[in-house]
Design a protein around this motif. Structure first.
Motif, PDB file in Angstrom:
ATOM      1  N   LYS A 135      44.428  46.500  27.432  1.00 51.54           N
ATOM      2  CA  LYS A 135      45.063  47.045  28.439  1.00 51.54           C
ATOM      3  C   LYS A 135      46.139  48.412  27.894  1.00 51.54           C
ATOM      4  CE  LYS A 135      47.806  46.555  32.459  1.00 51.54           C
ATOM      5  NZ  LYS A 135      47.334  47.504  33.035  1.00 51.54           N
ATOM      6  N   ALA A 185      52.230  38.787  32.368  1.00 50.70           N
ATOM      7  CA  ALA A 185      53.374  39.880  33.389  1.00 50.70           C
ATOM      8  C   ALA A 185      54.039  40.249  32.116  1.00 50.70           C
ATOM      9  CB  ALA A 185      54.495  39.047  33.435  1.00 50.70           C
ATOM     10  N   LEU A 217      52.521  35.019  29.466  1.00 48.27           N
ATOM     11  CA  LEU A 217      51.024  34.159  29.927  1.00 48.27           C
ATOM     12  C   LEU A 217      51.477  32.408  30.250  1.00 48.27           C
ATOM     13  CD1 LEU A 217      50.302  36.398  27.737  1.00 48.27           C
ATOM     14  CD2 LEU A 217      48.208  35.210  28.282  1.00 48.27           C
ATOM     15  N   ALA A 240      44.303  41.600  33.796  1.00 48.94           N
ATOM     16  CA  ALA A 240      45.864  41.302  33.814  1.00 48.94           C
ATOM     17  C   ALA A 240      46.728  41.450  34.087  1.00 48.94           C
ATOM     18  CB  ALA A 240      45.655  43.352  33.361  1.00 48.94           C
ATOM     19  N   GLU A 241      46.502  40.841  35.696  1.00 52.85           N
ATOM     20  CA  GLU A 241      47.130  39.643  35.824  1.00 52.85           C
ATOM     21  C   GLU A 241      47.885  38.771  36.109  1.00 52.85           C
ATOM     22  OE1 GLU A 241      44.748  39.247  39.400  1.00 52.85           O
ATOM     23  OE2 GLU A 241      44.845  41.344  40.308  1.00 52.85           O
ATOM     24  N   LYS A 242      47.171  38.119  34.606  1.00 51.36           N
ATOM     25  CA  LYS A 242      47.597  37.056  33.771  1.00 51.36           C
ATOM     26  C   LYS A 242      48.451  37.328  33.041  1.00 51.36           C
ATOM     27  CE  LYS A 242      43.204  35.378  33.318  1.00 51.36           C
ATOM     28  NZ  LYS A 242      42.430  34.347  32.626  1.00 51.36           N
ATOM     29  N   ASP A 281      41.456  43.472  35.675  1.00 54.93           N
ATOM     30  CA  ASP A 281      42.242  43.169  36.837  1.00 54.93           C
ATOM     31  C   ASP A 281      42.609  42.208  36.848  1.00 54.93           C
ATOM     32  OD1 ASP A 281      43.118  45.596  37.090  1.00 54.93           O
ATOM     33  OD2 ASP A 281      41.672  45.242  39.362  1.00 54.93           O
ATOM     34  N   GLU A 282      41.723  40.705  36.641  1.00 54.30           N
ATOM     35  CA  GLU A 282      41.288  38.743  36.792  1.00 54.30           C
ATOM     36  C   GLU A 282      42.321  38.979  35.183  1.00 54.30           C
ATOM     37  OE1 GLU A 282      38.687  41.208  37.119  1.00 54.30           O
ATOM     38  OE2 GLU A 282      37.162  39.936  36.433  1.00 54.30           O
TER      39      GLU A 282
END
Ligand code: GAL
Length: 582
Positions: A5, A38, A50, A34-36, A31-32
């Protein structure tokens, strides 16, 4: 799996801009995952955060000599030829780490990135804990604090200075080995040295002239010490700090010398570095491609520019054509900590790169340049700096430091980051010091005696020729086995030398044994004759005396190096005479 990413706008001068083509599939980060992570960017550069759960172990960051599990440490990845602490300085800093919880991460940067490996608590990550903690009864936890570096709900915080964005590669895998192998494939897979590179290497005294080099070569043969690489140190050139790359008057018949050494079965390797002396034939051509600082009054060529690589390589090529099979690329690891032995981080390079970035990329760019000089001829060379995504380069790291435990940790850690390392043998304080070091180096990526400052073979001081011969014969016999390990490195990314935790989940507590091919090596320290060994479940055979051991923990007392293979999996060997004209 490898997921990528892009956060923000990445910099131009990053390892992937110069690295070989990946030999791995790279998917977009879902996404699951990438969401971890910041992300924010500001004046300080990029910040990534993270969660680091439970007691997650963190391995990697390049050639680290002081620690294996970096959990709880603040690691600043700086290139430094004399790393003396656990703070991240390294000959070969690499912004890749792997955890023991099925994931790892590569941050594509050539900056002095900082990794806080769970030393801090981040409020954003788990707000509920704050309440829990406030409600708990008073406990004096001072003692726990000192005893344990792991903290519940800790954050892994990464800072990339100056950058406005960064590419992140997130790895998932079944084991540490799986993730490390994927990282190596991202860098194009491992290197495969020629067979002669897998044998033994002797570097001659830098003060020698051509007759003395020849005498040393003959003496090694007379003692029947198996050795197939011979290195010449600074004295072969007219100028050394900085370098002229021109044969000195001490070597008036260097072509004949190279021929004689080749006829004796040696592959010759030349010491040099990239700082170009005004008398070097390539000086004028490199002038417009060089940084705004000198090192030892020599140019610092910007090897990120293809034309500069070509000019530098064109002259080295003449040396290769004369009969040279490799180079030792010294001093490229940011010796500005050593006392003015390098360029500053703010140096400006014609490509637009700065000194900080060049420090991180110098190893890779240097290896590329010398491979151009080698042309079709295979090499197994040396270099004192490396960086991210460098597994495909047949260059081995070494150091001027010399602590046995540091060298052993470097053997173990190099395998986490696509690096090869030689715990080279130089001067020794006793016979035991010499023998134990020879045993370790013979089971490393490159079996090397570096007598650059010694006018005789170090083993003569202690009448230890027999012990050295025995180890070097074993190394030579194992060439087919080592070759297989390197084929796996090339094709699958499996490091030939690696930590036990790569293959054995339950080996986290073992920090002084390692895997060589598939054998387990438990080196004994200088001045010691026994040690505790841990072996995974199963039946094992000691390579030297064929004694059998069951998995578990036991004591062993031996003047040999404890090396174990699984019963029924005896390593494939060859006769030494297959490789040397004895
Ligand atoms: C050092 C290097 C040594 C030796 C020496 C010669 O930088 O690490 O191995 O080559 O230079 O001056």
């Amino acid at each position: 799996m490898i997921y990528k990413k892009t956060f923000g706008t990445p910099e131009r001068f990053v390892p992937t801009a110069f690295a070989p083509e990946p030999k791995a599939e790279i998917a977009l980060m879902p996404d699951e995952i990438a969401e971890k992570i910041a992300f924010s960017a500001g004046k300080r550069g990029v910040k990534l955060t993270l969660a680091l759960e439970g007691d997650t172990a963190v391995y990697g960051f390049g050639l680290q000599m002081k620690e294996i599990n970096h959990r709880g440490n603040k690691i600043t990845l700086r290139c430094n030829a004399d790393p003396s602490s656990r703070t991240g300085d390294s000959h070969a800093p690499v912004p890749f780490f792997v955890t023991d919880k099925g994931w790892g991460m590569y941050v594509d940067t050539a900056r002095n990135a900082v990794f806080y490996c769970g030393s801090e608590l981040n409020r954003g990550l788990k707000a509920a804990d704050f309440e829990e903690y406030a409600e708990s009864e008073f406990v004096d936890n001072t003692r726990d604090l000192y005893a344990d570096k792991t903290r519940e709900n800790a954050a892994l915080t990464i800072e990339v200075p100056l950058a406005e964005g960064v590419d992140v590669y997130y790895f998932t895998g079944e084991s540490i080995l799986d993730i490390v192998s994927q990282y190596n494939m991202l860098g194009g897979g491992g290197c495969l040295p020629p067979d002669w590179g897998l044998g033994n290497f002797y570097r001659c005294c830098g003060r020698f002239n051509e007759d003395e080099v020849l005498e040393m070569a003959k003496s090694i043969r007379d003692q029947r010490i198996p050795c197939d690489m011979l290195g010449l140190e600074p004295g072969w050139q007219t100028r050394v700090y900085s370098c002229s790359y021109v044969w000195s008057e001490k070597f008036p018949h260097h072509k004949e010398l190279l021929q004689k050494l080749t006829d004796m079965g040696y592959k010759v390797n030349l010491w040099e570095h990239f700082f170009v002396h005004p008398t070097a034939p390539v000086f004028d051509a490199l002038l417009p491609f060089s940084a705004d600082y000198y090192v030892w009054h020599g140019l610092v060529p910007d090897l990120s520019i293809q034309e500069a690589q070509d000019i530098y390589a064109s002259h080295q090529r003449t040396l290769v054509e004369e009969g040279v099979y490799g180079f030792k690329v010294d001093e490229c690891d940011g010796s500005d900590f050593t006392g003015g032995w390098s360029y500053p981080d703010c140096a400006v390079f014609p490509s637009g790169m700065d000194g900080e970035q060049f420090h991180h990329l110098a190893g890779m760019l240097g290896a590329q340049t010398l491979l151009k000089a080698m042309g079709e001829r295979e090499t197994y060379s040396e270099i004192r700096a490396m960086g991210a995504l460098c597994s495909s380069y047949p260059f081995v790291l070494y150091s001027d430091l010399y602590d046995f435990d540091d060298y052993l940790r470097a053997v173990i850690n190099s395998g986490f980051s696509g690096l090869l390392w030689s715990p080279e043998v130089r001067q020794c304080s006793s016979k035991s010091d010499l023998v134990r070091r020879i045993q370790l180096v013979a089971f490393s990526a490159q079996s090397l005696v570096n007598a650059w400052n010694y006018d005789h073979q170090p083993w003569l001081d202690f009448e230890a020729a027999n012990e050295v011969r025995e180890m070097f014969e074993m190394r030579m016999r194992l060439v087919p086995y080592i070759r297989k390990a390197f084929i796996r490195y090339k094709e699958k990314g499996v490091p030939p030398v690696r930590s036990l935790v790569c293959d054995y989940e339950n080996a986290r507590h073992i920090e002084d044994e390692f895997i060589f091919g598939d054998m387990i090596v438990a080196p004994i320290r200088p001045e010691e004759n026994e040690r505790e060994v841990w072996l995974p479940e199963g039946e094992w055979v000691m390579l030297f005396d064929k004694k059998e051991y069951a998995g578990g923990t036991f004591n062993i007392s031996t003047d040999k190096i404890p090396v174990f293979y699984r019963k029924g999996k005896e390593p494939e060997t060859a006769e030494v005479t297959q490789f040397l004209p004895f």
